[in-house]
Design an enzyme around this catalytic site. Structure first.
Site, mmCIF file in Angstrom:
data_model
loop_
_atom_site.group_PDB
_atom_site.id
_atom_site.type_symbol
_atom_site.label_atom_id
_atom_site.label_comp_id
_atom_site.label_asym_id
_atom_site.label_seq_id
_atom_site.Cartn_x
_atom_site.Cartn_y
_atom_site.Cartn_z
ATOM 1 N N LYS A 38 55.225 28.545 52.475
ATOM 2 C CA LYS A 38 54.990 29.968 52.217
ATOM 3 C C LYS A 38 55.482 30.800 53.406
ATOM 4 C CE LYS A 38 51.172 32.759 50.535
ATOM 5 N NZ LYS A 38 49.728 32.751 50.366
ATOM 6 N N THR A 96 37.552 33.431 50.318
ATOM 7 C CA THR A 96 36.104 33.185 50.386
ATOM 8 C C THR A 96 35.633 32.937 48.950
ATOM 9 O OG1 THR A 96 35.746 35.565 50.248
ATOM 10 C CG2 THR A 96 35.650 34.585 52.433
ATOM 11 N N GLU A 160 44.596 45.317 42.307
ATOM 12 C CA GLU A 160 45.836 44.620 41.990
ATOM 13 C C GLU A 160 46.760 45.561 41.229
ATOM 14 O OE1 GLU A 160 44.067 40.227 41.245
ATOM 15 O OE2 GLU A 160 45.983 40.716 40.345
ATOM 16 N N LYS A 210 31.179 47.105 50.394
ATOM 17 C CA LYS A 210 32.149 46.480 49.489
ATOM 18 C C LYS A 210 31.466 45.999 48.209
ATOM 19 C CE LYS A 210 35.749 44.722 47.737
ATOM 20 N NZ LYS A 210 36.846 43.912 48.142
ATOM 21 N N PHE A 255 37.473 54.806 35.222
ATOM 22 C CA PHE A 255 36.638 53.639 34.951
ATOM 23 C C PHE A 255 35.649 53.867 33.822
ATOM 24 C CE2 PHE A 255 36.275 49.586 37.245
ATOM 25 C CZ PHE A 255 37.524 49.591 37.828
ATOM 26 N N LEU A 256 36.108 54.556 32.802
ATOM 27 C CA LEU A 256 35.230 54.820 31.661
ATOM 28 C C LEU A 256 35.807 54.267 30.358
ATOM 29 C CD1 LEU A 256 33.817 58.472 32.092
ATOM 30 C CD2 LEU A 256 32.640 56.306 32.444
ATOM 31 N N CYS A 266 37.878 39.953 41.544
ATOM 32 C CA CYS A 266 36.842 40.576 42.387
ATOM 33 C C CYS A 266 35.521 40.868 41.687
ATOM 34 C CB CYS A 266 37.378 41.881 42.978
ATOM 35 S SG CYS A 266 38.627 41.580 44.225
HETATM 36 C C1 UDX Z 1 38.772 45.782 41.762
HETATM 37 C C2 UDX Z 1 38.361 47.100 42.476
HETATM 38 O O1 UDX Z 1 38.784 48.211 41.679
HETATM 39 C C3 UDX Z 1 38.980 47.165 43.871
HETATM 40 O O2 UDX Z 1 38.528 48.335 44.532
HETATM 41 C C4 UDX Z 1 38.557 45.922 44.653
HETATM 42 O O3 UDX Z 1 39.137 45.895 45.932
HETATM 43 C C5 UDX Z 1 38.952 44.664 43.882
HETATM 44 O O4 UDX Z 1 38.378 44.695 42.572
HETATM 45 P P1 UDX Z 1 40.954 44.860 40.538
HETATM 46 O O5 UDX Z 1 40.264 43.523 40.468
HETATM 47 O O6 UDX Z 1 42.390 44.906 40.906
HETATM 48 O O7 UDX Z 1 40.190 45.825 41.579
HETATM 49 O O8 UDX Z 1 40.791 45.483 39.089
HETATM 50 P P2 UDX Z 1 40.351 46.893 38.482
HETATM 51 O O9 UDX Z 1 41.543 47.737 38.260
HETATM 52 O O10 UDX Z 1 39.233 47.473 39.222
HETATM 53 O O11 UDX Z 1 39.826 46.389 37.049
HETATM 54 C C6 UDX Z 1 38.739 45.458 36.960
HETATM 55 C C7 UDX Z 1 38.446 45.101 35.512
HETATM 56 O O12 UDX Z 1 37.864 46.202 34.833
HETATM 57 C C8 UDX Z 1 39.665 44.712 34.698
HETATM 58 O O13 UDX Z 1 39.340 43.631 33.849
HETATM 59 C C9 UDX Z 1 39.968 45.973 33.902
HETATM 60 O O14 UDX Z 1 40.690 45.757 32.728
HETATM 61 C C10 UDX Z 1 38.565 46.489 33.646
HETATM 62 N N1 UDX Z 1 38.508 47.940 33.375
HETATM 63 C C11 UDX Z 1 38.858 48.829 34.338
HETATM 64 C C12 UDX Z 1 38.054 48.380 32.141
HETATM 65 O O15 UDX Z 1 37.712 47.585 31.251
HETATM 66 N N2 UDX Z 1 37.976 49.739 31.925
HETATM 67 C C13 UDX Z 1 38.321 50.655 32.874
HETATM 68 O O16 UDX Z 1 38.197 51.867 32.601
HETATM 69 C C14 UDX Z 1 38.778 50.193 34.117
#
Ligand code: UDX
Length: 452
Positions: A38, A96, A160, A210, A255-256, A266
């Site tokens: 890597k 982790t 991501e 966090k 996020f709704l 995560c």
């Molecule tokens: C998340 C946190 O947002 C980020 O701050 C942290 O550092 C890592 O975890 P990520 O895992 O990349 O980031 O995904 P995120 O975009 O947050 O989505 C998480 C999950 O929620 C996904 O399965 C996504 O599809 C779902 N989601 C998100 C919904 O179902 N509805 C939404 O409105 C938003």
């Protein structure tokens, strides 16, 4: 003249983004990993992580001499020492993983601390960037046993698919330290150019921030998913409900969106870890427990939806019913299948006897991600129309925007059953109806197409 000298240990998702972005802010960064192949690939500018803008930042950093890659944490320290500017801040960005009973496995953190203990120059700061249980900064300081080296916690909040953007445009910077305010300030100073609000606090509070943020997001989504179920029962439209809620600035529109459940690397890990933290503090965190349970239930709720849409009955059989799955990744814009709700739903559909053919724009048939898929679970194909051919229903599981742009009339011709179950409320129901297909979403009346 480089602003600061930084070592980043671990070139996974968080480490590589952190290293490349800090180099782009003008710091001299050496990234270390234990994987020699890597490191060799990264030194040639080859990156395997799919993240917009990251490859360019790595290439720019390497070309400018601000970013380099070495094997082993000790070597990173030697490299900077050799340049006459010993490391000032060392970031721990090693995995982790969730171990037995939801306890985070800190063996990678421990191994690095062991490796660098005697090589750290006095006055430098060791920073935990991986998501770690509350108390890990103290544990790291204990393991380090170097009173002249300080320990801080600086959680990341990267999503991501937009990690580089998130790093360079953060909502906030959080740094916690029990060693001294000065250590926290020096870590925060690395980000000074970004002009973000900065929270300087103690280590346990930084570690807690966090978990608190991620679990709140998970709870918000479970709330919305539960609300969607209630909307179905009272003939309300969750899209309008969440829009109406979201204008309240205390709630916000983000996020709704309801879906098949939340997943990824995560939120599932962090919700379990917070429960573990609560458990060991003898506190029953019922809200977080309920959020996890609601999420698990969401998978089977999606299966019930498919069953009803395909068979017309809540008890209908899915045995040998062929289904096309559109999307497998945990969200759009990634090839990440870890803890994907799409796979959770797929597993239950398979258990119910369905034959699954899947297409995902982020997962090519011969890709490493595809190789992690169980061939008994589903067949992966490289074309959505091929997936739809002969299927009784199309089940949309990930919100890839390209699904909106498909030729749905062509999809309709290929399928035998003419049913679309849209677990992301991604598609325009009117378009699907016009193509001659029936549409079922989440938390929305199935007649919504007629009403719009
Ligand atoms: C998340 C946190 O947002 C980020 O701050 C942290 O550092 C890592 O975890 P990520 O895992 O990349 O980031 O995904 P995120 O975009 O947050 O989505 C998480 C999950 O929620 C996904 O399965 C996504 O599809 C779902 N989601 C998100 C919904 O179902 N509805 C939404 O409105 C938003």
């Amino acid at each position: 003249m480089f602003a600061r000298t930084v070592a980043v240990v671990g070139t996974g998702y968080v480490g590589l983004t952190t290293g490349a972005c800090l180099a782009s802010l003008g710091h001299r960064v050496v990234c270390a990993d234990i994987d020699e192949d890597k490191v060799a690939a990264l030194s040639r500018g080859e990156i395997t992580i799919r993240e917009p803008g990251l490859a360019d930042l790595v290439a720019e950093g390497v070309a400018a001499g601000r970013l380099s890659f070495v094997v082993g944490a000790a070597q990173a320290l030697k490299e900077l020492e050799g340049e006459g500017k010993p490391v000032e801040v060392l970031f721990l960005c090693v995995p982790t993983p969730m171990g037995v009973g939801g306890v985070a496995d800190l063996s990678a953190v421990e191994a690095v601390v062991e490796e660098v203990r005697d090589a750290m120059p006095p006055g430098c700061v060791v920073v935990n960037k991986s998501t770690v249980p509350v108390g890990t900064a103290d544990r790291t300081a204990e393991l380090l046993a170097r009173p002249d080296v300080q320990v801080a916690s600086n959680p990341e909040f990267l999503r991501e698919g937009s990690a580089v953007h998130d790093f360079l445009h953060p909502d906030r910077i959080v740094v916690g330290s029990n060693s001294s305010q000065d250590a926290a300030e020096r870590v925060a100073a690395l980000y000074a150019r970004l002009g973000a609000p900065t929270v300087l606090t103690d280590a346990a509070s930084a570690e807690m921030i966090k978990y608190a943020a991620n679990c709140f997001l998970a709870m918000k989504l479970s709330y919305v998913n539960a609300l969607a179920e209630l909307c179905e029962r009272v003939d309300a439209d969750v899209s309008d409900v969440t829009e109406g809620m979201g204008y309240d600035r205390r709630i916000g529109q983000a996020f709704l969106s309801p879906g098949p459940g939340w997943g990824g690397s995560c939120l599932p890990k962090d919700t379990h870890a917070l429960l573990q933290v609560a458990d060991s503090a003898d506190f029953e965190f019922r809200l977080v427990r309920a959020s996890i349970d609601t999420n698990t239930r969401q998978f089977s709720r999606m299966v019930d939806k498919v069953r009803l849409a395909v068979t017309g009955s809540r008890n209908g059989s899915l045995t040998r019913v062929r289904l096309a799955l559109f999307g497998l990744t945990f969200k759009a814009g990634t090839d990440d299948l870890r803890d994907s709700p799409a796979l959770g739903v797929a597993a239950l559909l398979r258990q119910a006897g369905a034959d699954l053919v899947a297409y995902d724009p982020g997962v090519a048939v011969d890709s490493p991600a595809a190789r992690t898929l169980d061939s008994h679970l589903l067949t992966l194909v490289g074309d959505p129309y091929e997936a739809a051919a002969g299927a009784e229903a199309v089940v949309v599981l990930t919100e890839w925007p390209e699904f909106r742009a498909l030729d749905w009339a062509r999809v309709a011709e290929s399928t035998t059953g003419g049913t679309v179950v849209d677990t992301r409320n991604l598609l325009d129901p009117a378009v699907i109806r016009r193509a001659g297909l029936s549409w079922t979403g989440v938390g929305r009346p199935t007649t919504v197409a007629a009403a719009r």
